[in-house]
Design a protein around this motif. Structure first.
Motif, PDB file in Angstrom:
ATOM      1  N   ILE A 156      54.059 -34.774 -72.234  1.00  0.00           N
ATOM      2  CA  ILE A 156      53.363 -33.385 -71.983  1.00  0.00           C
ATOM      3  C   ILE A 156      52.655 -33.665 -70.488  1.00  0.00           C
ATOM      4  CG2 ILE A 156      51.397 -31.898 -72.733  1.00  0.00           C
ATOM      5  CD1 ILE A 156      51.832 -32.694 -75.749  1.00  0.00           C
ATOM      6  N   PHE A 157      52.945 -32.911 -69.474  1.00  0.00           N
ATOM      7  CA  PHE A 157      52.378 -32.997 -68.436  1.00  0.00           C
ATOM      8  C   PHE A 157      51.556 -31.900 -68.154  1.00  0.00           C
ATOM      9  CE2 PHE A 157      51.876 -32.222 -63.812  1.00  0.00           C
ATOM     10  CZ  PHE A 157      51.809 -33.593 -63.514  1.00  0.00           C
ATOM     11  N   SER A 158      50.411 -32.148 -68.010  1.00  0.00           N
ATOM     12  CA  SER A 158      49.359 -30.958 -67.677  1.00  0.00           C
ATOM     13  C   SER A 158      49.012 -30.609 -66.200  1.00  0.00           C
ATOM     14  CB  SER A 158      47.808 -31.377 -67.845  1.00  0.00           C
ATOM     15  OG  SER A 158      47.090 -30.171 -67.604  1.00  0.00           O
ATOM     16  N   VAL A 159      49.738 -29.250 -65.838  1.00  0.00           N
ATOM     17  CA  VAL A 159      49.626 -28.738 -64.497  1.00  0.00           C
ATOM     18  C   VAL A 159      48.499 -28.046 -64.023  1.00  0.00           C
ATOM     19  CG1 VAL A 159      50.891 -27.321 -63.067  1.00  0.00           C
ATOM     20  CG2 VAL A 159      52.158 -28.498 -64.629  1.00  0.00           C
ATOM     21  N   ILE A 192      52.968 -39.683 -72.881  1.00  0.00           N
ATOM     22  CA  ILE A 192      54.352 -39.854 -73.259  1.00  0.00           C
ATOM     23  C   ILE A 192      54.294 -40.547 -74.555  1.00  0.00           C
ATOM     24  CG2 ILE A 192      56.405 -40.788 -72.760  1.00  0.00           C
ATOM     25  CD1 ILE A 192      55.895 -40.539 -69.644  1.00  0.00           C
ATOM     26  N   PHE A 193      55.093 -40.069 -75.740  1.00  0.00           N
ATOM     27  CA  PHE A 193      54.787 -40.935 -76.966  1.00  0.00           C
ATOM     28  C   PHE A 193      56.014 -40.755 -77.743  1.00  0.00           C
ATOM     29  CE2 PHE A 193      53.221 -36.433 -77.055  1.00  0.00           C
ATOM     30  CZ  PHE A 193      53.994 -35.880 -78.085  1.00  0.00           C
ATOM     31  N   VAL A 217      51.506 -26.326 -68.914  1.00  0.00           N
ATOM     32  CA  VAL A 217      52.001 -27.526 -68.942  1.00  0.00           C
ATOM     33  C   VAL A 217      53.774 -27.537 -68.660  1.00  0.00           C
ATOM     34  CG1 VAL A 217      50.206 -28.102 -70.550  1.00  0.00           C
ATOM     35  CG2 VAL A 217      52.223 -27.232 -71.528  1.00  0.00           C
ATOM     36  N   PHE A 218      53.960 -28.640 -68.714  1.00  0.00           N
ATOM     37  CA  PHE A 218      55.630 -29.030 -68.863  1.00  0.00           C
ATOM     38  C   PHE A 218      55.630 -30.078 -70.251  1.00  0.00           C
ATOM     39  CE2 PHE A 218      55.742 -28.665 -64.051  1.00  0.00           C
ATOM     40  CZ  PHE A 218      56.554 -27.472 -64.301  1.00  0.00           C
TER      41      PHE A 218
END
Length: 234
Positions: A156-159, A192-193, A217-218
């Motif tokens: 999960i990447f927070s933009v 990342i998990f 998010v991506f």
């Protein structure tokens, strides 16, 4: 070659890692979220979404042919056993070096996990998701509750976060235990998990002004979530 110590120490069987990608131009990424279509599989109009899948070949992103998304009810009690068809990511986003950096970063962890599972790390799906809230209605980043996605790795990447509060991301070894990780992801942060070992959830977002608030998010998964070849929807 894997450069960071976090990657060198990552245990794909049971681990998670939090990174900050602080060299990206997040504003350029954020602009693309304004063009997301509404998620037609959610009754309330609080989520907007696109989806594309990629291979990494010679360190280059290769976009795969269009494919719908599928999860069984075992993993998604809300919209499980439904073939969901989303619009592709826009090409001008895919071509941005900052976007490609995010996918390559995730891919390096996928390579570690491909060794563990004896399968080739050759497909990554990228979900581009905006969740919105207003003074009258909250937004639900994870309407299915505490869950797994049915893949090997999730990132999960927070933009961006605009005019909201909430949206804490939590990771759990089991649904009835306290989280082993609980944090609001700030723009540029990337968790990342292992989806095989950890459940995940993100709490609701609330607007902090009279205007609409957004969380962008991506969500990346390895591998993608495609319908079974013999699947026939009732």
């Amino acid at each position: 070659m894997l450069k960071s110590q976090k990657k060198l120490n990552f245990n794909c069987l049971n681990d998670y890692v939090l990174e900050t990608l602080n060299t990206l131009n997040l504003e350029r990424l954020d602009d693309s979220f304004n063009n997301l279509p509404a998620d037609p599989y959610i009754a309330e109009n609080y989520r907007f979404r696109r989806l594309s899948s990629f291979n990494i070949v010679n360190n280059q992103l290769v976009k795969l042919p269009h494919s719908p998304l599928f999860q069984s009810k075992k993993y998604n009690p809300l919209v499980g056993d439904v073939v969901r068809d989303y619009a592709e990511l826009e090409q001008n986003l895919v071509e941005l070096p900052d976007f490609q950096t995010i996918v390559r970063e995730f891919f390096e962890f996928c390579q570690l996990c491909s060794d563990v599972n004896q399968i080739k790390a050759n497909e990554i799906s990228v979900h581009q998701i905006r969740t919105v809230a207003n003074p009258q209605e909250v937004g639900y980043p994870a309407p299915e509750g505490i869950h797994r996605d049915g893949v090997t790795l999730v990132g999960i990447f927070s933009v961006s976060r605009h005019k909201i509060e909430g949206a804490a991301t939590s990771l759990y070894k089991s649904k009835d235990q306290d989280p082993v990780f609980n944090k609001i992801l700030n723009p540029g942060e990337f968790v990342i998990f292992s989806d095989r070992q950890l459940f995940h959830f993100t709490s609701v977002i609330k607007a902090t002004t009279a205007e609409v608030g957004t969380r962008d998010v991506f969500v990346l998964t390895y591998p993608g979530l495609r319908p079974p070849k013999d699947w026939v929807q009732a």
